[in-house]
Scaffold this motif. Sequence first.
Motif, PDB file in Angstrom:
ATOM      1  N   ILE A   4      34.808   5.879  -8.783  1.00 50.47           N
ATOM      2  CA  ILE A   4      35.142   7.141  -9.449  1.00 50.47           C
ATOM      3  C   ILE A   4      34.143   8.215  -9.036  1.00 50.47           C
ATOM      4  O   ILE A   4      34.524   9.321  -8.645  1.00 50.47           O
ATOM      5  CB  ILE A   4      35.136   6.971 -10.978  1.00 50.47           C
ATOM      6  CG1 ILE A   4      36.277   6.062 -11.433  1.00 50.47           C
ATOM      7  CG2 ILE A   4      35.263   8.340 -11.670  1.00 50.47           C
ATOM      8  CD1 ILE A   4      36.220   5.722 -12.915  1.00 50.47           C
ATOM      9  N   ASN A   5      32.860   7.875  -9.134  1.00 48.69           N
ATOM     10  CA  ASN A   5      31.812   8.845  -8.804  1.00 48.69           C
ATOM     11  C   ASN A   5      31.847   9.261  -7.337  1.00 48.69           C
ATOM     12  O   ASN A   5      31.439  10.365  -6.990  1.00 48.69           O
ATOM     13  CB  ASN A   5      30.439   8.254  -9.144  1.00 48.69           C
ATOM     14  CG  ASN A   5      30.262   8.025 -10.638  1.00 48.69           C
ATOM     15  OD1 ASN A   5      30.892   8.688 -11.459  1.00 48.69           O
ATOM     16  ND2 ASN A   5      29.407   7.085 -11.001  1.00 48.69           N
ATOM     17  N   ALA A   6      32.355   8.359  -6.489  1.00 51.59           N
ATOM     18  CA  ALA A   6      32.442   8.671  -5.059  1.00 51.59           C
ATOM     19  C   ALA A   6      33.723   9.430  -4.708  1.00 51.59           C
ATOM     20  O   ALA A   6      33.932   9.784  -3.549  1.00 51.59           O
ATOM     21  CB  ALA A   6      32.378   7.383  -4.240  1.00 51.59           C
ATOM     22  N   GLY A   7      34.601   9.662  -5.720  1.00 49.91           N
ATOM     23  CA  GLY A   7      35.825  10.422  -5.477  1.00 49.91           C
ATOM     24  C   GLY A   7      36.976   9.595  -4.950  1.00 49.91           C
ATOM     25  O   GLY A   7      37.963  10.149  -4.453  1.00 49.91           O
ATOM     26  N   ALA A   8      36.899   8.273  -5.056  1.00 49.92           N
ATOM     27  CA  ALA A   8      37.946   7.411  -4.485  1.00 49.92           C
ATOM     28  C   ALA A   8      39.297   7.600  -5.163  1.00 49.92           C
ATOM     29  O   ALA A   8      40.334   7.328  -4.554  1.00 49.92           O
ATOM     30  CB  ALA A   8      37.515   5.943  -4.592  1.00 49.92           C
ATOM     31  N   ASP A  10      40.361  10.532  -6.474  1.00 46.26           N
ATOM     32  CA  ASP A  10      40.799  11.928  -6.388  1.00 46.26           C
ATOM     33  C   ASP A  10      42.128  12.007  -5.646  1.00 46.26           C
ATOM     34  O   ASP A  10      42.295  11.411  -4.576  1.00 46.26           O
ATOM     35  CB  ASP A  10      39.752  12.777  -5.665  1.00 46.26           C
ATOM     36  CG  ASP A  10      38.437  12.863  -6.428  1.00 46.26           C
ATOM     37  OD1 ASP A  10      38.398  12.435  -7.599  1.00 46.26           O
ATOM     38  OD2 ASP A  10      37.447  13.355  -5.831  1.00 46.26           O
ATOM     39  N   VAL A 190      40.486   9.144 -15.838  1.00 41.98           N
ATOM     40  CA  VAL A 190      40.503  10.025 -14.666  1.00 41.98           C
ATOM     41  C   VAL A 190      41.917  10.217 -14.126  1.00 41.98           C
ATOM     42  O   VAL A 190      42.296  11.307 -13.694  1.00 41.98           O
ATOM     43  CB  VAL A 190      39.589   9.438 -13.557  1.00 41.98           C
ATOM     44  CG1 VAL A 190      39.677  10.261 -12.275  1.00 41.98           C
ATOM     45  CG2 VAL A 190      38.152   9.370 -14.034  1.00 41.98           C
TER      46      VAL A 190
END
Length: 282
Positions: A4-8, A10, A190
Amino acid sequence: IDLINAGAFDGLDVVFMAHPSQENAAYLPDVAEHDVTVKYYGKASHAAAYPWEGVNALDAAVLAYNNLSVLRQQMKPTWRVHGVIKNGGVKPNIIPSYTELEFYLRAPSMKDLSVLTEKVENCFKSAALATGCKVEIKGGENDYYNVLPNKSLQKVYKENGKKLGIEFISEDCILNGLSGSTDFGNVTFVVPGLHPYFYIGSDALNHTEQYTEAAGSQNAQFYALRTAKALAMTALDVIFKPGLLDIVREDFRQVKLKEEGQINPVELNKESGVGTGACASH
């Protein structure tokens, strides 16, 4: 959570995963979870010759454990606290100068989890005060959020599952049941998510040797593949059924608002019916 934090996630519309269990359910209330490590620092001394010179860190650990046992009488039925003493000292003839405990705290929502965490930390701090020890309380790197339901995705998944012969537990059992915790809960905050549970051909309980054996058996593969097919069929419906994705997104928005306490939960649930029946299905 790292993904999540790495934007996977998005740009994704929906995310699915399934978890093995003893029954089939499109949703179970996986709860929020907080890890905590507690370290007590005392002073070593000879336990027979001059124990009064010591500060007993094991006493602090035992008091903390017992404080939590007493707290359970005032805990909500949906709250859970469980833990172990990882380090209780070195030798019986040495007053322990260091002890360490690890606990998991669980509650149905992040809001409840925050309240429970404060109560539990007070139990740890009071044990240090009573014994004269110093205490270090450290939370885990990440908290696990509760899994947000998406009734539109659940409905479509159940329709597809029934076509494949899956028998689902009743809505009553889902609302009154409890489950574990998962980082997939963070994902559902998210992006709209679906996290069903599926029967694997065994009544053994999760996290036991018997369940490990059952999960690796040839018999379990049929149930796992059937669940994968139901997930795939649901994904195709999201892609090809006009308007479904918009409904899924609106469900996601409404449930997040409810979680944040911004709308009346009665209004959110006024369309949902509650079924009856036994809580076992294969």
